[in-house]
Design a protein around this motif. Sequence first.
Motif, PDB file in Angstrom:
ATOM      1  N   GLY A 284     -14.818   0.698  -8.708  1.00  0.00           N
ATOM      2  CA  GLY A 284     -15.173   1.751  -9.646  1.00  0.00           C
ATOM      3  C   GLY A 284     -15.356   3.116  -9.021  1.00  0.00           C
ATOM      4  N   LEU A 285     -15.334   3.198  -7.685  1.00  0.00           N
ATOM      5  CA  LEU A 285     -15.499   4.476  -6.996  1.00  0.00           C
ATOM      6  C   LEU A 285     -14.185   5.016  -6.456  1.00  0.00           C
ATOM      7  CD1 LEU A 285     -18.747   3.743  -4.903  1.00  0.00           C
ATOM      8  CD2 LEU A 285     -18.579   5.064  -7.030  1.00  0.00           C
ATOM      9  N   PHE A 286     -13.345   4.122  -5.951  1.00  0.00           N
ATOM     10  CA  PHE A 286     -12.118   4.562  -5.284  1.00  0.00           C
ATOM     11  C   PHE A 286     -10.908   3.762  -5.739  1.00  0.00           C
ATOM     12  CE2 PHE A 286     -15.346   5.794  -2.041  1.00  0.00           C
ATOM     13  CZ  PHE A 286     -15.013   7.137  -1.919  1.00  0.00           C
ATOM     14  N   VAL A 287      -9.765   4.415  -5.634  1.00  0.00           N
ATOM     15  CA  VAL A 287      -8.464   3.749  -5.741  1.00  0.00           C
ATOM     16  C   VAL A 287      -8.002   3.422  -4.328  1.00  0.00           C
ATOM     17  CG1 VAL A 287      -6.045   4.027  -6.406  1.00  0.00           C
ATOM     18  CG2 VAL A 287      -7.857   4.986  -7.851  1.00  0.00           C
ATOM     19  N   VAL A 288      -7.617   2.176  -4.083  1.00  0.00           N
ATOM     20  CA  VAL A 288      -7.092   1.804  -2.766  1.00  0.00           C
ATOM     21  C   VAL A 288      -5.619   2.200  -2.724  1.00  0.00           C
ATOM     22  CG1 VAL A 288      -6.656  -0.075  -1.142  1.00  0.00           C
ATOM     23  CG2 VAL A 288      -8.726  -0.103  -2.559  1.00  0.00           C
ATOM     24  N   GLU A 289      -5.327   3.232  -1.947  1.00  0.00           N
ATOM     25  CA  GLU A 289      -3.956   3.727  -1.857  1.00  0.00           C
ATOM     26  C   GLU A 289      -3.140   2.954  -0.832  1.00  0.00           C
ATOM     27  OE1 GLU A 289      -2.789   5.812  -3.881  1.00  0.00           O
ATOM     28  OE2 GLU A 289      -4.454   7.011  -4.657  1.00  0.00           O
ATOM     29  N   ASP A 290      -3.801   2.509   0.235  1.00  0.00           N
ATOM     30  CA  ASP A 290      -3.055   1.839   1.306  1.00  0.00           C
ATOM     31  C   ASP A 290      -4.010   0.975   2.121  1.00  0.00           C
ATOM     32  OD1 ASP A 290      -0.486   1.564   2.762  1.00  0.00           O
ATOM     33  OD2 ASP A 290      -1.610   2.421   4.429  1.00  0.00           O
ATOM     34  N   LEU A 291      -3.514  -0.164   2.577  1.00  0.00           N
ATOM     35  CA  LEU A 291      -4.270  -1.063   3.463  1.00  0.00           C
ATOM     36  C   LEU A 291      -3.334  -1.513   4.566  1.00  0.00           C
ATOM     37  CD1 LEU A 291      -6.689  -2.736   4.293  1.00  0.00           C
ATOM     38  CD2 LEU A 291      -6.064  -4.433   2.568  1.00  0.00           C
ATOM     39  N   HIS A 292      -3.674  -1.180   5.799  1.00  0.00           N
ATOM     40  CA  HIS A 292      -2.807  -1.397   6.963  1.00  0.00           C
ATOM     41  C   HIS A 292      -3.559  -2.233   7.991  1.00  0.00           C
ATOM     42  CE1 HIS A 292      -0.354   0.782  10.395  1.00  0.00           C
ATOM     43  NE2 HIS A 292      -0.084  -0.515  10.319  1.00  0.00           N
ATOM     44  N   ASN A 293      -3.004  -3.367   8.365  1.00  0.00           N
ATOM     45  CA  ASN A 293      -3.626  -4.248   9.353  1.00  0.00           C
ATOM     46  C   ASN A 293      -2.821  -4.191  10.643  1.00  0.00           C
ATOM     47  OD1 ASN A 293      -4.671  -6.343  10.892  1.00  0.00           O
ATOM     48  ND2 ASN A 293      -4.695  -7.836   9.237  1.00  0.00           N
ATOM     49  N   PHE A 294      -3.434  -3.673  11.717  1.00  0.00           N
ATOM     50  CA  PHE A 294      -2.782  -3.772  13.030  1.00  0.00           C
ATOM     51  C   PHE A 294      -3.758  -4.361  14.055  1.00  0.00           C
ATOM     52  CE2 PHE A 294      -4.016   0.687  12.420  1.00  0.00           C
ATOM     53  CZ  PHE A 294      -4.615   1.086  13.609  1.00  0.00           C
TER      54      PHE A 294
END
Length: 385
Positions: free
Chosen positions: A305-315
Amino acid sequence: MNPVERRHANSRPPAASGAQQAVADLLARANVAINGGRAWDLQVADTSVLDCVISNGNLGLGEAYMDGLWDVEHLDQFFHRVLAAHLDQQVKPLGLAFHAMRARMLNLQNLKRAWTVGEAHYDLGNEFYAAMLDPRMTYTCGYWRDAGSLAEAQEAKLDLICRKLRLEPGMRVLDIGCGWGSFMGYAAEHYGVECVGVTISREQAEWAKARYAGLPLEFRLQDYRAIDERFDRIASVGMFEHVGRKNHRKYMEVAHRCLADDGLFLLHTIGKNQRSSTPDPWIDKYIFPNGDLPSIGQIGDAADGLFVVEDLHNFGADYDKTLMAWHANFEAAWPRFASQLGERFRRMWKYYLLSCAGAFRARDIQLWQWVLSKEGVADGYVRPE
């Protein structure tokens, strides 16, 4: 029994206790032997170590290593095998039940306790960390895709963050948990932004102020919960691991109130694979007091409800290389610190760096970079390569 039989009986090794046999059987599942000849096999000087493992898990194992009661040629290979086989999930010592309950029930990262890790870990001394880290003192995972050295990997990571945030000259940026200021310095030098950074380590703040004097950077000795200003962009690199599950939502609320409506927030954090797991008791006692790795689900709940997840990157695999580079630097520099810190500290620090390298190699823990926005990026967000 005749004298020959008695002599042979007396020469036999003592029978293993039930706990010792249980540990040996567990290790066999990971192709690890006790007193074997391979680089990852345990060399045990005192078999009571094996009882400690059953009664106190990794806390007992780590303390026994610090005391020199067991060794292994390559700790990273040992932990890689143990964690890839999920042996840690097979040992549930009753002695650590209070540790697990305490982590779940109490707010161990409240305003009073939050400063503990700064004093215990980050204030060990800037000379010590300068010997282990890259020239910018970046104490987080490097980005090794095109890098050939630790310094190159760290600069590549810093540049990746700047590009993910779409920094432009004149922007005002907040760094929550700024460490020694590597991101802020790099962003100011290469992208023309001004930054405010907060840290709970006096040593870090003083070093950063001297290192980046002349740049439009402000370093504050301050808890993140006290921030109440607007910024075009927010970054938080390697700090969320200290926030704690009881405070995840508060942290996201602080980031939300401080971020411009059209801004971007990059969260760089180590994470765990299971929501319900308990912080490692040895790491908690000796390395990062009150640390608490988040899961993807916990971060998602906090951002709900606070943020839109634009990208999730796992390295996360890159943290293995980073830790091995830190360990090589630490070992090379150790003669300068041996008399001051002592052998038990050396074994403790080696256990910390190499056990974590093995954990990342086994993909038991991860490294994520999240890019968040308040209202969603128009036409969608595209991750820079």
